[in-house]
Scaffold this motif. Structure first.
Motif, PDB file in Angstrom:
ATOM      1  N   HIS A  71     -15.530 -66.889 -67.839  1.00 50.38           N
ATOM      2  CA  HIS A  71     -16.681 -66.432 -68.629  1.00 50.38           C
ATOM      3  C   HIS A  71     -17.548 -67.599 -69.101  1.00 50.38           C
ATOM      4  O   HIS A  71     -17.129 -68.756 -69.171  1.00 50.38           O
ATOM      5  N   ASN A 127      -8.997 -66.024 -70.656  1.00 50.08           N
ATOM      6  CA  ASN A 127      -9.483 -66.730 -71.834  1.00 50.08           C
ATOM      7  C   ASN A 127      -9.147 -68.208 -71.681  1.00 50.08           C
ATOM      8  O   ASN A 127      -8.127 -68.565 -71.064  1.00 50.08           O
ATOM      9  N   CYS A 141      -4.310 -67.436 -77.587  1.00 44.58           N
ATOM     10  CA  CYS A 141      -5.289 -66.683 -76.793  1.00 44.58           C
ATOM     11  C   CYS A 141      -5.226 -66.972 -75.305  1.00 44.58           C
ATOM     12  O   CYS A 141      -6.051 -66.439 -74.541  1.00 44.58           O
ATOM     13  N   TYR A 161      -9.147 -63.007 -78.696  1.00 43.21           N
ATOM     14  CA  TYR A 161     -10.133 -63.920 -78.148  1.00 43.21           C
ATOM     15  C   TYR A 161      -9.889 -65.311 -78.724  1.00 43.21           C
ATOM     16  O   TYR A 161      -9.399 -65.458 -79.839  1.00 43.21           O
ATOM     17  N   CYS A 162     -10.232 -66.340 -77.966  1.00 43.15           N
ATOM     18  CA  CYS A 162     -10.080 -67.699 -78.481  1.00 43.15           C
ATOM     19  C   CYS A 162     -11.038 -67.911 -79.649  1.00 43.15           C
ATOM     20  O   CYS A 162     -12.156 -67.379 -79.655  1.00 43.15           O
ATOM     21  N   GLN A 197     -13.769 -68.651 -82.312  1.00 42.56           N
ATOM     22  CA  GLN A 197     -15.207 -68.927 -82.195  1.00 42.56           C
ATOM     23  C   GLN A 197     -15.909 -68.208 -83.332  1.00 42.56           C
ATOM     24  O   GLN A 197     -15.304 -67.410 -84.037  1.00 42.56           O
ATOM     25  N   TYR A 200     -12.360 -60.704 -71.070  1.00 43.89           N
ATOM     26  CA  TYR A 200     -12.393 -59.261 -70.815  1.00 43.89           C
ATOM     27  C   TYR A 200     -13.374 -58.601 -71.778  1.00 43.89           C
ATOM     28  O   TYR A 200     -13.001 -58.048 -72.801  1.00 43.89           O
ATOM     29  N   VAL A 201     -14.671 -58.696 -71.460  1.00 46.37           N
ATOM     30  CA  VAL A 201     -15.704 -58.030 -72.254  1.00 46.37           C
ATOM     31  C   VAL A 201     -15.756 -56.554 -71.888  1.00 46.37           C
ATOM     32  O   VAL A 201     -15.747 -55.683 -72.749  1.00 46.37           O
ATOM     33  N   TYR A 207     -11.690 -57.066 -82.155  1.00 46.80           N
ATOM     34  CA  TYR A 207     -12.542 -58.112 -82.724  1.00 46.80           C
ATOM     35  C   TYR A 207     -11.677 -59.204 -83.345  1.00 46.80           C
ATOM     36  O   TYR A 207     -11.996 -59.741 -84.407  1.00 46.80           O
ATOM     37  N   MET A 220     -15.433 -64.436 -74.016  1.00 53.56           N
ATOM     38  CA  MET A 220     -14.078 -63.958 -73.753  1.00 53.56           C
ATOM     39  C   MET A 220     -13.992 -63.424 -72.328  1.00 53.56           C
ATOM     40  O   MET A 220     -15.009 -63.019 -71.753  1.00 53.56           O
ATOM     41  N   PHE A 245      -9.727 -62.886 -83.364  1.00 56.96           N
ATOM     42  CA  PHE A 245      -9.678 -64.259 -82.883  1.00 56.96           C
ATOM     43  C   PHE A 245      -8.341 -64.870 -83.266  1.00 56.96           C
ATOM     44  O   PHE A 245      -7.861 -64.675 -84.387  1.00 56.96           O
TER      45      PHE A 245
END
Length: 572
Positions: free
Chosen positions: A137, A166, A114, A90-91, A93, A147-148, A108, A145, A110
């Motif tokens: 998103h 993303n 991304c 994920y990018c 954050q 793809y949740v 999980y 993100m 980051f």
């Protein structure tokens, strides 16, 4: 002899490919960067229909080092077959995003590397030419993100190709110094790069590049609306869906260097000039930048902190987006947009004030009115605006009841932030001659309503499970078990997916032409026009109406702008 060797080599390649694609059913598909191999997934009500899934495909180079605070660059090609069975990082954050989602995520992690996208499709046949739906998103341009949870139900039930992406967030995506050293809008430029990748590659995944619909919720809806008015979006998509947000939901930062300087101070960078400031920020770790942003945002502090917003960068936004829209420069695309009926019901006010929900006094409401007006119209004389707003937002049957006052406050805030901008955008886009469809969503999934007070309506984000098709999947909770859904949840989800996919296919949410034979039969959705501002009330039984809260919308889109303009003239 040579031809025999070539034949054997070709046979070996075919056998190797067959072996690679056996077992779990994963397929190998070529892209401009190299081959990718995915996996398959199934939904509960269509157990024999595989959805080919490709995760973590790079659409741009990692924006690290000297590429931080720059427009995205092309991704480097790879050799061999790239594994596309797991989503990319994920990018960067803050971890608050994990507290907002009560269910298990794929990972999980980051990382600035991304800029990837994910594809879910019922077929990888090149000549399938299925409509493509590209999801952007939300998360205030600061979190979230692509793809949740899977969009497999939407892909399977409606025969559409779904792409999720993303894009850079927070300072890494939207910091600007107001000049060439960091023009800003990098997250929006990432979205443009992803759309360009789709144009070049989506045929190989069964999609039609001439029928791309971009859709998003909250800041994703803002992103969609921004792409509609930006010249960079031209030719990259044909239709757009904005859920709970459009280009004028979030402000365009007029003084971005001030915000960049605040972050520089937070992370220990001296701002002698913009080149040195940006160079210093490039030397900081992603965690240092993210933690600086978190301190600026002040979530759950009872205060409104500082966020990074869009800027006039001269490229993505060569002019203010409002001017681009009013001058007729917006992209000529079909547009479906709308809101939930209680956008500021509980989730968002609770993020600012953890004690929200216990009622509100008249004095507190007036204070909130004044603070909001000062944030949005700094320097304006507030008294006349407060008086006009309080007259419209008053429960005349229970004027002194703290819960009634609080309810009016939630309507006031939701209208200012979401409803009025959406209605304004619908009118502007319809004036340009493009097709527009407007909605207000009333249905709350049972898994959400069971945990809230009965006075909360369809809150911000309540549309996501239904639109994504979650009632047809097992969404595993972090506390154990799966997210519960009722037969009514599944009925409404099927309806909303039908409307969205019909629109992606034909430009009319009621037109089932080309859709699956077993698609839901939905009520007729009238087109919104300047002369007939029709909208759809979306619920278990959907119906059309005309004029979404005309008195409240007139306050925000007509009365208050005139009061602000009058105040500005008095200052002169």
């Amino acid at each position: 002899m040579a031809s025999g060797i070539m034949l054997l080599m070709l046979l070996a390649c075919l056998l190797a490919k067959a072996a690679a694609e056996s077992g779990d059913g994963g397929r190998t598909v070529p892209t401009t960067g190299g081959d990718v191999r995915g996996a398959v997934q199934y939904i509960k009500d269509l157990p024999d229909k595989p959805i080919h899934t490709f995760l973590g495909i790079p659409y741009a180079a990692p924006p690290v080092g000297n590429l931080r605070f720059r427009a995205p660059q092309p991704a480097a090609p790879w050799e061999g077959v790239r594994d596309a069975t797991k989503p990319g990082p994920y990018c960067p954050q803050g971890p608050v995003i994990f507290h907002l989602f009560p269910f298990k995520l794929h990972h999980y992690d980051f990382d600035e590397d991304c800029l990837t996208l994910n594809i879910e499709t019922p077929t990888v046949e090149k000549d399938a030419e299925l409509p493509v739906m590209l999801w952007i998103h939300g998360g205030a341009l600061a979190m979230g993100m692509g793809y949740v949870a899977p969009f497999a139900a939407l892909a399977a039930q409606q025969d559409v190709v779904v792409v999720t992406i993303n894009y850079r967030l927070g300072a890494l995506g939207f910091l600007s110094t107001g000049d060439e050293n960091a023009p800003g809008n990098f997250g929006f430029l990432d979205q443009v790069a992803a759309m360009a990748w789709v144009q070049e590659n989506i045929r190989n995944f069964g999609g039609d590049p001439d029928r791309v619909t971009i859709f998003g919720e909250s800041a994703g809806g803002v992103s969609v609306g921004s792409q509609v008015v930006s010249p960079l979006g031209k030719g990259l998509f044909r239709r757009a869906i904005s859920q709970s947000g459009t280009y004028n939901t979030m402000k365009v930062e007029q003084k971005p260097l001030q915000i960049a300087t605040i972050l520089a101070d937070e992370v220990g960078c001296e701002a002698k000039d913009t080149a040195l400031l940006v160079d210093c920020l490039r030397q900081k770790t992603q965690d240092e930048v993210v933690q600086g942003c978190e301190r600026m945002m002040k979530l759950r502090s009872g205060e409104w902190g500082k966020y990074f917003f869009a800027t006039l960068d001269g490229t993505f936004f060569p002019e203010h987006p409002k001017d681009l829209q009013n001058q007729g420069q917006a992209n000529e695309v079909d547009y479906l947009l709308g809101v939930n009926n209680h956008e500021y019901g509980f989730v968002m006010p609770s993020m600012v004030n953890p004690n929200f929900g216990q009622g509100m006094t008249e004095d507190n409401f007036i204070r909130e009115l004044e603070q909001l007006i000062e944030r949005n119209y700094p320097g304006t004389k507030k008294d006349s605006i407060v008086a006009a707003a309080r007259e419209v937002y008053r429960d005349h049957d229970n004027p002194d009841d703290p819960m009634a006052v609080q309810h009016q406050y939630t309507l006031f805030s939701g209208d200012q932030m979401f409803v009025a901008p959406t209605v304004d955008t619908a009118g502007e886009h319809a004036e340009s001659g493009s097709k527009v469809y407007l909605y207000e969503l009333h249905y709350t999934p049972s898994s959400h309503s069971a945990t809230r007070s009965e006075w909360v309506g369809c809150d911000h984000g309540d549309d996501l499970p239904s639109m994504s098709g979650w009632p047809f999947l097992d969404i595993h909770l972090t506390a154990g078990g799966v997210l519960p859904f009722s037969p009514e949840d599944r009925k409404f989800s099927r309806d909303i997916m039908t409307y969205w996919a019909n629109f992606a296919r034909t430009g009319n949410p009621s037109d089932p032409t080309g859709g699956p034979a077993d698609s839901a039969v939905v009520a007729e959705w009238p087109q919104y026009t300047p002369g007939n501002p029709a909208y759809m009330k979306l619920g278990l039984t959907s119906s059309a109406d005309v004029g979404l809260y005309p008195e409240r919308m007139a306050l925000w889109n007509d009365v208050i702008p005139k009061l602000v303009a009058s105040s500005d003239k008095e200052e002169l």
